[in-house]
Design a protein around this motif. Structure first.
Motif, PDB file in Angstrom:
ATOM      1  N   ARG A 148       7.508   0.482   2.565  1.00  0.00           N
ATOM      2  CA  ARG A 148       6.291  -0.332   2.573  1.00  0.00           C
ATOM      3  C   ARG A 148       5.052   0.534   2.767  1.00  0.00           C
ATOM      4  O   ARG A 148       4.048   0.374   2.076  1.00  0.00           O
ATOM      5  N   LYS A 153       4.576   3.605   2.012  1.00  0.00           N
ATOM      6  CA  LYS A 153       4.316   4.513   0.879  1.00  0.00           C
ATOM      7  C   LYS A 153       3.911   3.779  -0.392  1.00  0.00           C
ATOM      8  O   LYS A 153       3.507   4.411  -1.357  1.00  0.00           O
ATOM      9  N   ASN A 154       4.066   2.464  -0.429  1.00  0.00           N
ATOM     10  CA  ASN A 154       3.843   1.699  -1.661  1.00  0.00           C
ATOM     11  C   ASN A 154       2.916   0.516  -1.417  1.00  0.00           C
ATOM     12  O   ASN A 154       3.350  -0.627  -1.387  1.00  0.00           O
ATOM     13  N   GLN A 155       1.637   0.807  -1.263  1.00  0.00           N
ATOM     14  CA  GLN A 155       0.683  -0.257  -0.953  1.00  0.00           C
ATOM     15  C   GLN A 155      -0.184  -0.650  -2.149  1.00  0.00           C
ATOM     16  O   GLN A 155      -1.021  -1.531  -2.037  1.00  0.00           O
ATOM     17  N   GLU A 156       0.005  -0.004  -3.295  1.00  0.00           N
ATOM     18  CA  GLU A 156      -0.889  -0.214  -4.428  1.00  0.00           C
ATOM     19  C   GLU A 156      -0.574  -1.467  -5.234  1.00  0.00           C
ATOM     20  O   GLU A 156      -1.367  -2.380  -5.309  1.00  0.00           O
ATOM     21  N   ASN A 157       0.582  -1.511  -5.878  1.00  0.00           N
ATOM     22  CA  ASN A 157       0.891  -2.569  -6.826  1.00  0.00           C
ATOM     23  C   ASN A 157       1.987  -3.482  -6.268  1.00  0.00           C
ATOM     24  O   ASN A 157       3.142  -3.091  -6.169  1.00  0.00           O
ATOM     25  N   GLN A 181       5.113  -4.167  -8.778  1.00  0.00           N
ATOM     26  CA  GLN A 181       6.075  -3.064  -8.869  1.00  0.00           C
ATOM     27  C   GLN A 181       6.847  -2.897  -7.564  1.00  0.00           C
ATOM     28  O   GLN A 181       8.060  -2.702  -7.561  1.00  0.00           O
ATOM     29  N   PHE A 182       6.134  -2.988  -6.440  1.00  0.00           N
ATOM     30  CA  PHE A 182       6.786  -2.849  -5.144  1.00  0.00           C
ATOM     31  C   PHE A 182       7.808  -3.963  -4.931  1.00  0.00           C
ATOM     32  O   PHE A 182       8.923  -3.714  -4.485  1.00  0.00           O
ATOM     33  N   HIS A 204       0.396  -5.609   1.548  1.00  0.00           N
ATOM     34  CA  HIS A 204      -0.219  -5.986   0.277  1.00  0.00           C
ATOM     35  C   HIS A 204      -1.109  -7.206   0.488  1.00  0.00           C
ATOM     36  O   HIS A 204      -0.962  -7.931   1.464  1.00  0.00           O
ATOM     37  N   HIS A 205      -2.022  -7.421  -0.456  1.00  0.00           N
ATOM     38  CA  HIS A 205      -2.974  -8.527  -0.316  1.00  0.00           C
ATOM     39  C   HIS A 205      -2.562  -9.696  -1.195  1.00  0.00           C
ATOM     40  O   HIS A 205      -2.439  -9.571  -2.404  1.00  0.00           O
TER      41      HIS A 205
END
Length: 196
Positions: A31, A33-37, A40-41, A109-110
């Motif tokens: 979680r 390391k993967n806050q962008e998309n 995809q996450f 994530h938002h």
């Protein structure tokens, strides 16, 4: 008899909490390391959390024109080991557990709202055509806002949703009650399920 029922329910809950090897620490690491998309996450993390129960991930606009994450999960078998009197209780507890696991994983994530649907195959009573004898049906859909999830985890910083609960465990019963007060039930067809 009561002890046997509790043991069976515990086994069902534990066996449904697959995969059992995933831990809060592993989810936290992924979680963080993967806050962008979020799409995809989610496609990467949801199979790790739900295993073969993961069915669908969608993101769209809710009635307030804000992002709603919608996840569908459920077993691929029409069989159940739950007694009719326990079916609703176990289904709601399991929905609570899945909601907390996913809510924790997506916490950075938002999105505005998380919608979670339990969908399972069922035997259709009286059906003569073998191809339509078993049909998939959504039996429970709940929604919760991200703000409520964030507040829940702030209020319970040491709670580990990836540790399988035991039936009768006081903390788990308290957690389940709290979650069910926070969520909004959008669809509840559990009472229509005939358990034999």
């Amino acid at each position: 008899m009561n002890l046997v029922l509790k043991l069976i329910l515990t086994l069902v809950l534990v066996s449904n909490c697959r995969p059992s090897t995933i831990t809060k620490e592993e989810i936290t690491s992924l979680r963080d390391k993967n806050q962008e998309n979020i799409s995809q996450f989610s496609q990467m993390i949801l199979p790790k959390i739900l295993g073969s129960e993961f069915k669908r991930f969608e993101i769209g606009l809710d009635k307030d024109n804000q992002n709603e994450v919608h996840i569908t999960y459920g077993s691929n078998s029409a069989l159940t080991f739950n007694d009719a009197t326990e079916y609703r209780k176990v289904s709601l507890e399991y929905q609570s557990l899945v909601l907390l696991r996913i809510g924790y994983a997506l916490g950075l994530h938002h999105f505005h709202r998380l919608s979670l649907s339990l969908s399972k195959p069922f035997f259709i009573q009286g059906e003569k055509n073998p191809e339509t004898e078993i049909q998939e049906a959504e039996i429970l859909r709940t929604t919760i806002s991200q703000l409520e999830l964030v507040k829940f985890f702030e209020d319970h910083p040491n709670y580990d949703p990836y540790k399988a609960p035991m039936i009768g465990e006081k903390e788990w019963e308290s957690i389940t009650g709290e979650v069910q007060k926070l969520w909004k039930v959008e669809l509840d067809e559990i009472n229509r399920v005939k358990v034999e």
